[in-house]
Design a protein around this motif. Structure first.
Motif, PDB file in Angstrom:
ATOM      1  N   ALA A 187       0.819  -1.219   0.000  1.00 45.51           N
ATOM      2  CA  ALA A 187       0.000   0.000   0.000  1.00 45.51           C
ATOM      3  C   ALA A 187       0.850   1.266   0.000  1.00 45.51           C
ATOM      4  O   ALA A 187       0.439   2.298  -0.541  1.00 45.51           O
ATOM      5  CB  ALA A 187      -0.932  -0.003   1.208  1.00 45.51           C
ATOM      6  N   GLN A 188       2.038   1.204   0.600  1.00 41.48           N
ATOM      7  CA  GLN A 188       2.889   2.387   0.670  1.00 41.48           C
ATOM      8  C   GLN A 188       3.546   2.711  -0.666  1.00 41.48           C
ATOM      9  O   GLN A 188       3.932   3.859  -0.901  1.00 41.48           O
ATOM     10  CB  GLN A 188       3.968   2.187   1.743  1.00 41.48           C
ATOM     11  N   ASP A 189       3.681   1.722  -1.514  1.00 42.70           N
ATOM     12  CA  ASP A 189       4.309   1.937  -2.819  1.00 42.70           C
ATOM     13  C   ASP A 189       3.224   2.290  -3.840  1.00 42.70           C
ATOM     14  O   ASP A 189       2.473   1.425  -4.289  1.00 42.70           O
ATOM     15  CB  ASP A 189       5.060   0.666  -3.242  1.00 42.70           C
ATOM     16  N   THR A 190       3.139   3.548  -4.201  1.00 45.36           N
ATOM     17  CA  THR A 190       2.077   4.006  -5.106  1.00 45.36           C
ATOM     18  C   THR A 190       2.130   3.271  -6.437  1.00 45.36           C
ATOM     19  O   THR A 190       1.088   2.938  -7.013  1.00 45.36           O
ATOM     20  CB  THR A 190       2.202   5.522  -5.346  1.00 45.36           C
ATOM     21  N   GLY A 191       3.325   3.007  -6.922  1.00 44.09           N
ATOM     22  CA  GLY A 191       3.450   2.311  -8.191  1.00 44.09           C
ATOM     23  C   GLY A 191       2.916   0.896  -8.140  1.00 44.09           C
ATOM     24  O   GLY A 191       2.245   0.440  -9.071  1.00 44.09           O
ATOM     25  N   LEU A 192       3.171   0.189  -7.024  1.00 46.19           N
ATOM     26  CA  LEU A 192       2.697  -1.186  -6.892  1.00 46.19           C
ATOM     27  C   LEU A 192       1.180  -1.249  -6.807  1.00 46.19           C
ATOM     28  O   LEU A 192       0.523  -2.001  -7.534  1.00 46.19           O
ATOM     29  CB  LEU A 192       3.305  -1.839  -5.643  1.00 46.19           C
ATOM     30  N   VAL A 193       0.624  -0.462  -5.903  1.00 45.83           N
ATOM     31  CA  VAL A 193      -0.809  -0.571  -5.648  1.00 45.83           C
ATOM     32  C   VAL A 193      -1.634  -0.026  -6.819  1.00 45.83           C
ATOM     33  O   VAL A 193      -2.773  -0.436  -7.031  1.00 45.83           O
ATOM     34  CB  VAL A 193      -1.170   0.146  -4.326  1.00 45.83           C
ATOM     35  N   SER A 194      -1.062   0.876  -7.603  1.00 46.56           N
ATOM     36  CA  SER A 194      -1.819   1.441  -8.729  1.00 46.56           C
ATOM     37  C   SER A 194      -2.006   0.444  -9.860  1.00 46.56           C
ATOM     38  O   SER A 194      -2.877   0.628 -10.714  1.00 46.56           O
ATOM     39  CB  SER A 194      -1.123   2.702  -9.255  1.00 46.56           C
ATOM     40  N   ASN A 195      -1.202  -0.623  -9.882  1.00 40.54           N
ATOM     41  CA  ASN A 195      -1.356  -1.652 -10.917  1.00 40.54           C
ATOM     42  C   ASN A 195      -2.497  -2.606 -10.621  1.00 40.54           C
ATOM     43  O   ASN A 195      -2.978  -3.299 -11.518  1.00 40.54           O
ATOM     44  CB  ASN A 195      -0.062  -2.460 -11.056  1.00 40.54           C
ATOM     45  N   LEU A 196      -2.918  -2.673  -9.350  1.00 35.32           N
ATOM     46  CA  LEU A 196      -3.922  -3.660  -8.958  1.00 35.32           C
ATOM     47  C   LEU A 196      -5.319  -3.232  -9.376  1.00 35.32           C
ATOM     48  O   LEU A 196      -5.696  -2.066  -9.246  1.00 35.32           O
ATOM     49  CB  LEU A 196      -3.890  -3.879  -7.439  1.00 35.32           C
ATOM     50  N   ARG A 197      -6.081  -4.214  -9.848  1.00 35.35           N
ATOM     51  CA  ARG A 197      -7.491  -4.000 -10.179  1.00 35.35           C
ATOM     52  C   ARG A 197      -8.408  -4.813  -9.267  1.00 35.35           C
ATOM     53  O   ARG A 197      -9.563  -4.457  -9.065  1.00 35.35           O
ATOM     54  CB  ARG A 197      -7.750  -4.383 -11.643  1.00 35.35           C
ATOM     55  N   ILE A 198      -7.883  -5.923  -8.739  1.00 42.98           N
ATOM     56  CA  ILE A 198      -8.674  -6.808  -7.887  1.00 42.98           C
ATOM     57  C   ILE A 198      -7.865  -7.127  -6.642  1.00 42.98           C
ATOM     58  O   ILE A 198      -6.693  -7.501  -6.736  1.00 42.98           O
ATOM     59  CB  ILE A 198      -9.043  -8.111  -8.624  1.00 42.98           C
ATOM     60  N   LEU A 199      -8.479  -6.990  -5.465  1.00 41.99           N
ATOM     61  CA  LEU A 199      -7.797  -7.262  -4.201  1.00 41.99           C
ATOM     62  C   LEU A 199      -8.711  -8.049  -3.277  1.00 41.99           C
ATOM     63  O   LEU A 199      -9.849  -7.658  -3.032  1.00 41.99           O
ATOM     64  CB  LEU A 199      -7.383  -5.946  -3.525  1.00 41.99           C
ATOM     65  N   ASP A 200      -8.213  -9.190  -2.780  1.00 46.46           N
ATOM     66  CA  ASP A 200      -8.891  -9.992  -1.758  1.00 46.46           C
ATOM     67  C   ASP A 200      -8.050  -9.980  -0.490  1.00 46.46           C
ATOM     68  O   ASP A 200      -6.836 -10.209  -0.553  1.00 46.46           O
ATOM     69  CB  ASP A 200      -9.045 -11.451  -2.204  1.00 46.46           C
ATOM     70  N   ILE A 201      -8.689  -9.741   0.656  1.00 43.43           N
ATOM     71  CA  ILE A 201      -8.004  -9.839   1.936  1.00 43.43           C
ATOM     72  C   ILE A 201      -8.846 -10.706   2.857  1.00 43.43           C
ATOM     73  O   ILE A 201      -9.967 -10.326   3.225  1.00 43.43           O
ATOM     74  CB  ILE A 201      -7.770  -8.460   2.582  1.00 43.43           C
ATOM     75  N   VAL A 202      -8.334 -11.888   3.199  1.00 43.09           N
ATOM     76  CA  VAL A 202      -9.002 -12.790   4.140  1.00 43.09           C
ATOM     77  C   VAL A 202      -8.015 -13.008   5.287  1.00 43.09           C
ATOM     78  O   VAL A 202      -7.128 -13.854   5.216  1.00 43.09           O
ATOM     79  CB  VAL A 202      -9.373 -14.130   3.473  1.00 43.09           C
ATOM     80  N   MET A 203      -8.163 -12.209   6.350  1.00 44.41           N
ATOM     81  CA  MET A 203      -7.204 -12.230   7.445  1.00 44.41           C
ATOM     82  C   MET A 203      -7.915 -12.098   8.781  1.00 44.41           C
ATOM     83  O   MET A 203      -9.083 -11.690   8.842  1.00 44.41           O
ATOM     84  CB  MET A 203      -6.177 -11.106   7.275  1.00 44.41           C
ATOM     85  N   GLU A 204      -7.176 -12.427   9.851  1.00 42.90           N
ATOM     86  CA  GLU A 204      -7.760 -12.418  11.192  1.00 42.90           C
ATOM     87  C   GLU A 204      -8.192 -11.017  11.603  1.00 42.90           C
ATOM     88  O   GLU A 204      -9.262 -10.819  12.165  1.00 42.90           O
ATOM     89  CB  GLU A 204      -6.739 -12.971  12.190  1.00 42.90           C
ATOM     90  N   THR A 205      -7.355 -10.038  11.336  1.00 46.15           N
ATOM     91  CA  THR A 205      -7.685  -8.627  11.574  1.00 46.15           C
ATOM     92  C   THR A 205      -6.606  -7.812  10.885  1.00 46.15           C
ATOM     93  O   THR A 205      -5.752  -8.354  10.181  1.00 46.15           O
ATOM     94  CB  THR A 205      -7.744  -8.300  13.082  1.00 46.15           C
ATOM     95  N   LEU A 206      -6.652  -6.499  11.057  1.00 47.70           N
ATOM     96  CA  LEU A 206      -5.636  -5.622  10.495  1.00 47.70           C
ATOM     97  C   LEU A 206      -5.197  -4.619  11.550  1.00 47.70           C
ATOM     98  O   LEU A 206      -6.027  -4.134  12.334  1.00 47.70           O
ATOM     99  CB  LEU A 206      -6.167  -4.853   9.285  1.00 47.70           C
TER     100      LEU A 206
END
Length: 321
Positions: free
Chosen positions: A209-228
Motif C-alpha cells: 500500500a505504501q508503494d504508489t506504483g505497486l498498488v496502482s497496478n492492482l485491479r482486484i484485491l482480496d483480503i481474508v485475514m484475522e484482523t488488520l
C-alpha cells in the motif's frame, strides 16, 4: 479425421473448455470463501459440506488437466498448444511438493506461460528450504503472470514476502489476494483464530500500500485475514484507488479500528470500484453501509454478509431515521 485437422478456433475452444474444468479459486470471485483442503484419498466424490466451494490441493489431477496431458502427447502441434494451458496455473504447497530438478527445468522453460500463481505456506516440512528455492528460482521468470494468491496457515513465518513483492514490482500483476487458511477452513463466526497476528502478512500489505506504483497496478484485491492493524487499515482506505473489485473477509473487525464509516471519512474516492464484498466484518456497522455505497458511486455489486455486531441498531430504525 485427426484432431489436428479441426479448424484452429474449434481446437482452441476445446482446450479452453478443458482448462476451465480445473476449477481453481479465482481472486475476486470465489477465492475468499473457497476452502483449501487436501483431497481425500478414499473418495473422489465432492465434499457436500462445502457446497462445491472446495479447492483440493492436488487439483492438478482434475479431468481437464489429465485430458490436456493426453492430448499433448498425440502430436507436436497439440503439444505446442496444450503446454501453455497446462502451465497457466501454478500451485505450490509446502506440505506436499518434493522438488525434482527435472520439474524445475520444465518450470523454467514454461514460466513465461504462467498466468495465475498460488503459493500456499502451510505446515512447514523438511522441504521448506526446497520450497524457498523453487520460489526464488521460478517466480522471477513468471514475467507474464497477472494473478498472485498467497495462503498462510498456522505457521506465519514462511510467507514468501520478498519474492512476492519482487513479482508485484514487475507491473503485470492485476489481481492479488492474501488468505488465512484457518479462516477459509472454519465456519464463519468461529473464534479459534482470535489471537492470531500474522506479522509478515501485515508487513507485506503495508509495503504494497505504501508503494504508489505497486498498488496502482492492482485491479482486484482480496483480503481474508484475522484482523488488520490500524496503520494497514488506513493505508488500504487511502491508497487503493485503482481497484475495481475489493473483497474483505474478517479483516475489518478489531475493536481498535474505526467503524467502516466515520464522521471524518478516511476512504478516498474511487470511481473505478464496481464490486465491494464485506464478509464477517464486525466493523461494517449496518447503518453505515449506505454512506459507503454513496461514496463509491460506480458500485454495481455489493455483498454484505454476517457483518456488524451486537451494537448494530435495528435496520428498520436506521431506515426510518
Amino acid at each position: 479425421m485427426s484432431f489436428d485437422a479441426l479448424p484452429p478456433e474449434v481446437i482452441f475452444d476445446i482446450l479452453e473448455h478443458l482448462y476451465q474444468e480445473q476449477n481453481a479459486p479465482i481472486i475476486g470471485q470465489k477465492a475468499a470463501w473457497t476452502r483449501m483442503l487436501p483431497k481425500p484419498e478414499e473418495s473422489t466424490e465432492p465434499d457436500e459440506r462445502s457446497n462445491g466451494n472446495t479447492f483440493y490441493t492436488n487439483s492438478e489431477h482434475s479431468a481437464g488437466y489429465l485430458a490436456l496431458l493426453a492430448l499433448r502427447r498425440t502430436s507436436r502441434y497439440l503439444n505446442d498448444l496444450c503446454m501453455p494451458l497446462i502451465f497457466r496455473d501454478y500451485h505450490l504447497f509446502t506440505s506436499h511438493w518434493h522438488p525434482v530438478e527435472g520439474k524445475l527445468s520444465i518450470l523454467r522453460t514454461y514460466a513465461k506461460h504462467i498466468r495465475n500463481i498460488r503459493l500456499v505456506a502451510n505446515t512447514p516440512t523438511t522441504y521448506t528450504r526446497e520450497y524457498e528455492y523453487i520460489i526464488s528460482t521460478v517466480l522471477p521468470l513468471c514475467t507474464n503472470a497477472i494473478s498472485l494468491s498467497l495462503y498462510y496457515d498456522q505457521n506465519l513465518d514462511i510467507l514468501p514476502m520478498k519474492e512476492s513483492l519482487a513479482l508485484l514490482k514487475c507491473g503485470t500483476i492485476q489481481s492479488f489476494g492474501i488468505y488465512s487458511m484457518v479462516i477459509l477452513n472454519q465456519e464463519i463466526g468461529n473464534p479459534t483464530w482470535e489471537d492470531k497476528k500474522p506479522a509478515l502478512a501485515y508487513e507485506l500489505l503495508n509495503k504494497l500500500a505504501q508503494d504508489t506504483g505497486l498498488v496502482s497496478n492492482l485491479r482486484i484485491l482480496d483480503i481474508v485475514m484475522e484482523t488488520l492493524p490500524t496503520k494497514t487499515y488506513e493505508l488500504i482506505q487511502t491508497r487503493a484507488l485503482s481497484l475495481q473489485s475489493y473483497t474483505i473477509r474478517r479483516a475489518f473487525r478489531s475493536t481498535i479500528l474505526d467503524r467502516i464509516w466515520v464522521r471524518h471519512n478516511r476512504w478516498m474516492p474511487n470511481d473505478n470500484l464496481t464490486c465491494l464484498r464485506l464478509i464477517d466484518c464486525s466493523n461494517a456497522y449496518a447503518p453505515h453501509i449506505p454512506y459507503l455505497v454513496q461514496h463509491f458511486n460506480s458500485l454495481r455489486e455489493l455483498m454484505v454478509s454476517t457483518c456488524g455486531d451486537n451494537d448494530d441498531v435495528d435496520p428498520k430504525t436506521s431506515r426510518k431515521n
